[in-house]
Design an enzyme around this catalytic site. Structure first.
Site, PDB file in Angstrom:
ATOM      1  N   TYR A 144     -20.939 -17.409  27.549  1.00 54.05           N
ATOM      2  CA  TYR A 144     -22.259 -17.153  28.712  1.00 54.05           C
ATOM      3  C   TYR A 144     -23.653 -17.456  28.304  1.00 54.05           C
ATOM      4  CZ  TYR A 144     -17.452 -15.076  30.833  1.00 54.05           C
ATOM      5  OH  TYR A 144     -16.113 -15.004  31.259  1.00 54.05           O
TER       6      TYR A 144
ATOM      7  N   CYS B  71     -42.422 -22.085  33.133  1.00 55.95           N
ATOM      8  CA  CYS B  71     -43.389 -21.597  34.409  1.00 55.95           C
ATOM      9  C   CYS B  71     -43.143 -20.682  35.419  1.00 55.95           C
ATOM     10  CB  CYS B  71     -44.154 -22.858  34.102  1.00 55.95           C
ATOM     11  SG  CYS B  71     -45.110 -23.728  33.383  1.00 55.95           S
TER      12      CYS B  71
ATOM     13  N   ARG C 149     -28.882 -14.847  31.218  1.00 56.03           N
ATOM     14  CA  ARG C 149     -28.009 -14.089  31.388  1.00 56.03           C
ATOM     15  C   ARG C 149     -28.501 -12.745  31.126  1.00 56.03           C
ATOM     16  NH1 ARG C 149     -24.651 -10.535  28.481  1.00 56.03           N
ATOM     17  NH2 ARG C 149     -23.021 -10.586  30.278  1.00 56.03           N
TER      18      ARG C 149
ATOM     19  N   GLU D 264      -6.324 -13.021  28.981  1.00 58.43           N
ATOM     20  CA  GLU D 264      -7.164 -14.248  29.474  1.00 58.43           C
ATOM     21  C   GLU D 264      -8.580 -13.065  29.350  1.00 58.43           C
ATOM     22  OE1 GLU D 264      -7.484 -16.283  33.629  1.00 58.43           O
ATOM     23  OE2 GLU D 264      -7.791 -14.192  33.704  1.00 58.43           O
ATOM     24  N   PRO D 265      -8.477 -13.506  28.291  1.00 58.03           N
ATOM     25  CA  PRO D 265     -10.133 -13.047  27.575  1.00 58.03           C
ATOM     26  C   PRO D 265     -11.767 -14.094  27.681  1.00 58.03           C
ATOM     27  CG  PRO D 265      -9.104 -13.132  25.672  1.00 58.03           C
ATOM     28  CD  PRO D 265      -8.142 -13.377  26.951  1.00 58.03           C
ATOM     29  N   GLY D 266     -12.664 -14.070  27.913  1.00 58.87           N
ATOM     30  CA  GLY D 266     -13.220 -15.124  27.146  1.00 58.87           C
ATOM     31  C   GLY D 266     -14.365 -14.867  26.557  1.00 58.87           C
ATOM     32  N   ARG D 267     -14.969 -13.817  27.469  1.00 53.92           N
ATOM     33  CA  ARG D 267     -16.177 -12.907  26.035  1.00 53.92           C
ATOM     34  C   ARG D 267     -15.554 -12.469  25.105  1.00 53.92           C
ATOM     35  NH1 ARG D 267     -20.094 -10.215  29.702  1.00 53.92           N
ATOM     36  NH2 ARG D 267     -18.300 -10.987  31.132  1.00 53.92           N
TER      37      ARG D 267
HETATM   38  C1  LIG Z   1     -14.019 -15.334  33.841  1.00 54.69           C
HETATM   39  C2  LIG Z   1     -12.808 -15.218  33.680  1.00 54.69           C
HETATM   40  C3  LIG Z   1     -12.463 -14.696  32.607  1.00 54.69           C
HETATM   41  C4  LIG Z   1     -12.871 -14.000  31.127  1.00 54.69           C
HETATM   42  O1  LIG Z   1     -13.635 -13.280  31.732  1.00 54.69           O
HETATM   43  P1  LIG Z   1     -14.493 -11.927  30.390  1.00 54.69           P
HETATM   44  O2  LIG Z   1     -15.228 -11.031  30.926  1.00 54.69           O
HETATM   45  O3  LIG Z   1     -15.006 -13.273  29.684  1.00 54.69           O
HETATM   46  O4  LIG Z   1     -13.609 -11.335  29.838  1.00 54.69           O
HETATM   47  C5  LIG Z   1     -10.626 -14.010  32.918  1.00 54.69           C
HETATM   48  N1  LIG Z   1     -10.213 -15.083  33.939  1.00 54.69           N
HETATM   49  C6  LIG Z   1     -10.427 -15.312  34.743  1.00 54.69           C
HETATM   50  C7  LIG Z   1      -9.944 -15.723  36.337  1.00 54.69           C
HETATM   51  C8  LIG Z   1     -12.042 -15.990  34.970  1.00 54.69           C
HETATM   52  O5  LIG Z   1     -12.646 -16.379  36.001  1.00 54.69           O
END
Ligand SMILES: *Cc1c(COP(=O)(O)O)cnc(C)c1O
Length: 425
Positions: free
Chosen positions: A379, A343, A309, A270-273
């Site tokens: 992000y 500002c 960030r 479940e990757p995001g970044r």
């Molecule tokens: C944010 C999040 C991710 C992804 O996190 P990364 O650090 O971007 O890989 C995966 N699972 C859940 C439930 C999240 O909230």
């Protein structure tokens, strides 16, 4: 294994397209994404049965669409993210599990949407079990477990342990299973996400905890999720995780459980970044270069309204310079602090956690040059705000050598939409 890229402080193009041309077509501040990087990152994870993108990292519809076409499915953490996923073409067919609602609470709007579309739910709090169970008895759910320890690159990104609000505390799993049973819910999946910056030592502890919990749940389990948090190097002394080893640890866990249960379990990641960070670039124009005591500041037209960030976590991003006129590689390097237009004295891109301002060694920038904040695809835009009444930046996707607008720059009308001045009296 992927080796850490070298971050150059000189950059004049992105994926073959000249930064100056991108800027003259789309203006600044500008987010640019390189689709080929996203594609590569998706391919890196092909050993997993399913890649579930945590869309909160970057939820532009075009990005979601392209991921969907590559077979990636998504998480939604809010009603808005459910709607986004649907708008990007993900199916709500409950047998396909293309959209999962995963959060620590249902707000009323999210619960309504989940029920309306029969979406699968990953419960991050015991309360969610009763809330879904009373309205949809017999449904399948998955549980997000806090294994009692976590790992993150900052206190704010650590998502396991006692300080974390995320997930069901590991000691409460038994009670949750009783509650699920009471509502006739079937627990078909388990999920652990302990934060970004996972290293392999932590991982074996997570796998162990997953296995223990899975044995409590028993044979209704069909899926285990490795969660997110695959690290991306933001500095040259940081590395990628060894994906082969990472997969091997999870695969072994999945296989042992499969043998015990007598059926194969799916392994999700479940990757995001990991999928989007390195694909993204935030380009800004240098508008002032000034000496302040012994410090040199370069102030650009993007601020923490565009990229939060550094201010929020003291996050380090690679930064490069592109000359308005000619190549900057022959310019002398200077220590310079990069700040934005807001500002607010914290509006600095070069700072450490705790708000300590730092300088960066970069080729001497001049007014009219461009600064590119790199690894900005996760992000980044999604945390943008209208603070100081700034309109949010445009977003562009580079695909097959072409730059395509995927979000218009906001206008003043967008900014004041919904505001009204009532009559006096
Ligand atoms: C944010 C999040 C991710 C992804 O996190 P990364 O650090 O971007 O890989 C995966 N699972 C859940 C439930 C999240 O909230």
């Amino acid at each position: 294994m992927l080796t850490t890229p070298t971050f150059s402080t000189v950059r004049s193009e992105i994926s073959g397209l000249c930064i100056k041309d991108l800027v003259s077509e789309f203006g600044t501040p500008l987010y640019v994404y390189d689709q080929s990087v996203i594609d590569k990152r998706i391919d890196d994870l092909s050993a997993f049965d399913r890649i579930r993108y945590a869309q909160k990292a970057n939820s532009n519809l075009a990005i979601l669409d392209r991921m969907r076409r590559k077979g990636v499915v998504v998480d939604a953490v809010s009603a808005g993210e459910i709607r986004r996923a649907m708008a990007a073409g993900f199916s709500t067919d409950p047998t396909k599990h293309e959209i999962i609602y995963t959060a620590d609470i249902f707000d009323h709007e999210a619960l309504k949407l989940v029920l309306e579309h029969h979406l699968p739910v990953n419960c991050g709090s015991p309360d969610m079990i009763g809330q879904i169970g009373s309205q949809r008895p017999g449904a399948e759910i998955t549980l997000r477990i806090n294994p009692g320890f976590g790992h993150g690159h900052s206190q704010k990104t650590n998502t396991g342990g006692e300080q974390s609000k995320h997930g069901i505390w590991h000691e409460q799993v038994d009670q949750c299973l009783i509650d699920a049973d009471h509502h006739g819910l079937m627990v078909s999946g388990l999920h652990m996400h302990i934060g970004s910056g996972t290293d392999l030592e932590h991982l074996s502890a997570v796998c162990e905890s997953m296995e223990k919990t899975a044995l409590k749940v028993g044979r209704t389990l069909r899926t285990i999720s490795a969660g997110g948090g695959l690290p991306v190097p933001y500095k040259s002394d940081e590395t990628y995780v060894d994906l082969d080893q990472y997969f091997a640890l999870w695969d072994a866990t999945r296989n042992r459980l499969g043998e015990t249960f007598g059926h194969r379990l799916d392994l999700e990641i479940e990757p995001g970044r990991y999928l989007s960070a390195e694909a993204g670039f935030l380009i800004a124009e240098v508008r002032s270069v000034k000496k302040v005591g012994k410090n040199l500041f370069a102030l650009v037209d993007a601020g923490f309204n565009d990229m939060a960030r550094p201010v929020m976590y003291g996050a380090h991003h690679p930064i490069s310079v592109c000359g308005a006129k000619g190549d900057v590689s022959s310019r002398e390097s200077v220590d310079v602090i990069i700040g934005g237009p807001l500002c607010e004295s914290g509006d600095i891109f070069t700072q450490r956690e705790g708000g300590f301002v730092e300088s960066r060694s970069l080729p001497m920038p001049f007014v009219g040059d461009f600064i590119t904040i790199e690894n900005a695809g996760a992000y980044g835009f999604v945390m943008a705000s209208n603070y100081n009444s700034k309109t949010r930046a445009a977003e562009v996707l580079i695909e097959n050598g072409k730059a395509k607008l995927i979000r218009q720059r906001e206008t003043f009308d967008d900014l004041i939409r919904g505001e009204q001045i009532p009559e006096i009296g």
